[in-house]
Enzyme design. Sequence first.
Site, short mmCIF file in Angstrom:
data_model
loop_
_atom_site.label_atom_id
_atom_site.label_comp_id
_atom_site.label_asym_id
_atom_site.label_seq_id
_atom_site.Cartn_x
_atom_site.Cartn_y
_atom_site.Cartn_z
CG HIS A 239 -1.83 1.14 1.33
ND1 HIS A 239 -3.11 1.11 0.81
CD2 HIS A 239 -1.68 2.37 1.86
CE1 HIS A 239 -3.68 2.26 1.02
NE2 HIS A 239 -2.85 3.05 1.66
CG HIS B 24 -10.94 2.51 1.10
ND1 HIS B 24 -11.73 2.83 2.17
CD2 HIS B 24 -9.67 2.44 1.58
CE1 HIS B 24 -10.97 2.96 3.25
NE2 HIS B 24 -9.72 2.74 2.92
#
Lengths: 980, 259
Positions: free
Chosen positions: A231, A308
């Site tokens: 990430h 997301h």
Amino acid sequence: MFLWRIEVKDKPGIFDAIGEGIKKDILDLGINTVWDVRFVQVYNIKGELTEEQAKRICEELLVDRITQDYYLNPNHNLKNAPNNFIIEVAYNPGVMDPVEDSVLKGIRDLGIDSVTSVKTAKKYIIKGKLSPHQLRIISEKLLYNKLIQHIVKSRFRESSLLFGTEPRYQFKLITLDLLNASDKELMRISKEGQLFLNLFEMRAIKDYFKRLKRNPTDCELETIAQTWSEHCIHKTFKGRILYQERLKDAKLLVKTRSSFYINNLLKSTIMKVTQQLKKPWCVSVFKDNSGIIRFDKRYNICFKVETHNHPSALEPFGGANTGIGGVIRDPLGTGLGAKPIFNTDVFCFGPPDYPFYKLPKGILHPKRIMKGVVSGVRDYGNKMGIPTVNGAVLFHERFVGNPLVYCGTVGILPKEKSFKKPKVGDLIVLVGGRTGRDGIHGATFSSGELTHESERISSGAVQIGNPIQEKKMLDVILAARDIHLYNAITDCGGGGLSSAVGEMGKDLGVKVDLEKVPLKYEGLSYTEIWISESQERMILSVPPKNIDRLIKLFKDENVEATVIGEFTNTKRLKLYYQGNLVCDLKMSFLHKGLPKRTKKAIFIQPKFKEPGFACPDDLTDYLFKLLSNYNICSKEWVIRQYDHEVQGGSVLKPLVGINNDGPSDAAIVRPILDSKKGVIVSCGINFRFGFIDPYWMAGSCIDEALRQIIAVGGSLKEVALLDNFCWGNPDKPDRLGSLVRAAYGCYDIAKGFGVPFISGKDSLNNEFKLKNKTIAIPGTLLISAIAVMEDVTKAISMYLKTPGDLIYIVGMTYPELGGSHYYELFGKMGNNVPKVDVNLAKKIFSALNKASSLGLIKAMHDCSEGGMAVTCAEMAFSGNLGMEIFLKEVPFISKSPIPDSRSQKRDDFILFSESNSRFIVEVERKKQKEFERILKGIPFGLIGCVSPKKDFRVYGLNGKICINANIKDLKVAWQRPLRW
Amino acid sequence: MRKARVCVLRTAGTNCDQETAFAFSKVDAQVELVHINRLIERKKALLDYDILAIPGGFTYGDDVAAGKILANELRFKLKEDLKRFIQRGKLIIGICNGFQVLVKSGLLPGQDDFKQEASLIINDSARFEDRWVYLKNFSNKCIWTRNLPEIIYLPVAHGEGKFVVKDKATLIRLNKNGQIVFRYSDEKGKLKSYPYNPNGSQDNIAGICDETGRIFGLMPHPERHIDFLQHPHWIKRKNKEGDGLQIFKNGIEYARLYL
């Protein structure tokens, strides 16, 4: 009395919209024995109050006296009576109650200061005949999500659950024994700590601490895990890859060799385009929280798109809510802070009619995910006052376990505020919301695969946003920016403070006192404080001389700002808790110590069966079916729930047409209300092409995003692209192989068009693990584009304007039915995927731009999913006018520009091919000559005209009618599927 | 000539403040964005302004009910200032969330002293909707809607806009007094149900004023249609001023002449 319970419900005779909505949803579940649902809002209030005060709170604040009644401490039983079921849903302990802050403020405004806490609950009274099983289905599928909520069983137990206090945290330094750990133990430590670090990484960490002759603290290990997570550092894109291609034709290789090493995929493809094009209007690319380009003499604009996905799979509302909340903080954290001017959103879900019985364990139904995600984006975007103006919604079975939620934000900032630089001695100031245990391990969680146990293990990664907290913070930050109170700003996103502070101070050094961080509740350890991903927080780097002014400014608008440390010149990350050193890492190790490994990637060209059916005589039915395809049909139900007009800048809205319900190609927004200059935003996404060839999927996505800009009257002069790769596990060579091939497609086509990338993001590991197999999502590339438009009064919309006008097709049609929605109707894939002939496309785009700037075009719509048939139908019913089309006038070549199989010229192929770079254009008769002169040297055909009647007629190659429909019926077919 | 002074009130969650201020400045007003904390702290005085505009948004998240918490703040913290402001014949406009605030604080329809007589509740569709609506003008009393065409076109964007009154008598009184300013209609002025009436409002009511015609609130957004480019069909219509601009002109004109 200390605990008060207040129930608020609509007076008899008042339409209970929430109850009625749930009744409808219950019917959707296939349960038709419910005749009434009533909604009751519950407030549990803790505080020393007199009965009179409690009544006052009800009557002056919590109850609308015109439409609602209330009960104070009612004696209602929670037990169910026959045909009368009561379900009460409350938040789990530790989950933020989104309403608490406001209610507390409201009570204080009444002059009552003794209330310390408020917890809300929702009570549903369901009347009907239901089995316990049905009741459970209704609760679980519609009323609550066990990750964040629970069903209240006993009133007595509930209050201690709601108001139970966290034990105080007692400091104790925790270290982990890495020095003596075997490989097996290293992996155990990684797994148990949810660090998602692999063996090579664990070994590198062990070596580092071996040199220091000590073991790491938990905080140090967590910091490294956060910083090294996919990430945060994008190790796949930046790592080393051995790539191999196996193709049937060597001409299709991305390079001349079929196997080669790539040192940094990002730098070799996406960033290379930008580097080589050297556009002077690219201000800041690939280094800040979003990419910045020039807007006008005074302002720049910036754009970022994030995903997301995993949080949205588990808690759709909260996941999407914090997704959009997070990406809004990207422009806000760009340069010295940009004002968000609009949002975009693109979703991929499982089919909304997916059978319940096929749903794997631990997975929410696609329709529920979609409703939750849309609500989450709606809630946050609308409350922030940012219009959501562009997006797409797509569906496929392989998104059932792992939906995709892309959210983007564009911001505007004064030119001179485009860069940041923290200075040694600057104070580190944390502003915005408080820190809690929410969102712990979000960044590392997104670096793993989802399993049916994810909901249990990773519940901490799920949270709910508080948009008003973010809006307050945004307002003050921009005010502080304008009076030059800070040197740098960044957002707390994945990895929390660890990532925000660590990143900002990486060239300097950092010292933070963790006990200074304001907490939502007691009990957080120093490590939890450091890695918590609580929302609505930003970090500022503030010169000491400005600190008093800055803190006052924030206080004036009720936003917390707290000094938690300072930037030093030590080149080390040093964290203290109550004076104890809990983390001491060298910045160079943290940011450059990640061991580089070579990942293997292979792309083997798949071969699908070519469908062998003959062209049907009547194609009317197929057009209806395509218009009702979930990917093609109207998304009005979604779009209307977003405020797309707030800020007043919307020039071309997402819904256009005579009845404001047609599909706009791109949106145009005017950020400065007294200027004619605008921003165009569009997107290209089509995972179906990727099944055949990810290279051409990338090419088609870029072409789609760009042609939408052309379709609304824009030009390619100042266009910037963003890439968002959502792929499966990159450790599996086939997944990585298709990713690499798509990245090379991005390079070739974007470079060919002369359009740079300015920012991007990848989200890998989008896979869902079932017992014995893993389902990866289709590798899905989203290309978002923004363009600066000199004069928005030149804008073009897609719906037909005037009967008698001429209809043109511009661009070449090939029999490129591979991956088309038409083939999908037959359950086929095909192989002839649409390609992009960049040189021709550029000529077409520039000619059409010239024609639109000369005012020669009345309407224009690009051809995409469903081909020119769908394009023409959409133009017709959006303008409430008919159309006559003659297929023999459509320029068509049986052979693709890139070697491929030859196929014949047929009505259905012409109508439904999804070839790129094509447009349908409406032109006034008296402008015919001028328009055609501009198109000289470009394939185009005068294919028909706008008719005053409401008929949509297509004449086939043989001159006979092959499609004959009423535009009203076409519109109904297009609107019905997602009209919920 | 003295410029009319406008206070555009803001607080946590206000979000149409800038475009509302822009609309007023376009008709040559002197506009200031004022945080409610400054008025409560007495650092700014409400009486220094001619017009109070409460813009759209989601003040305090619309938690509890839309506009409720800001309405209470006005009632409990600025009551005396507001009373004096109104007594001096000054003007108030509330748009969307601002309308919800005016109704829930009792400033509209404004019969009793800060007592709520009507409400704006959750849309019948149970969801937020953004759409353009036709409004028919019914009031001769409201100073904000003078010189408007009979039917205007503005966007609504709200989840809690269904207008309801306490009882029948209130509705009759509002009608009789000419306090009902706008009703949702079709393009020809006929009153119709959803989607023309986007939220299920009683009697299709979209906006009302107080007995003096100086306090005005409406759910649709006039500040989002002050320029021809904001009209959904501007490409087809070309160059016409936005329907909402006249509303701001009226306020400024009145303030210039009488305040």
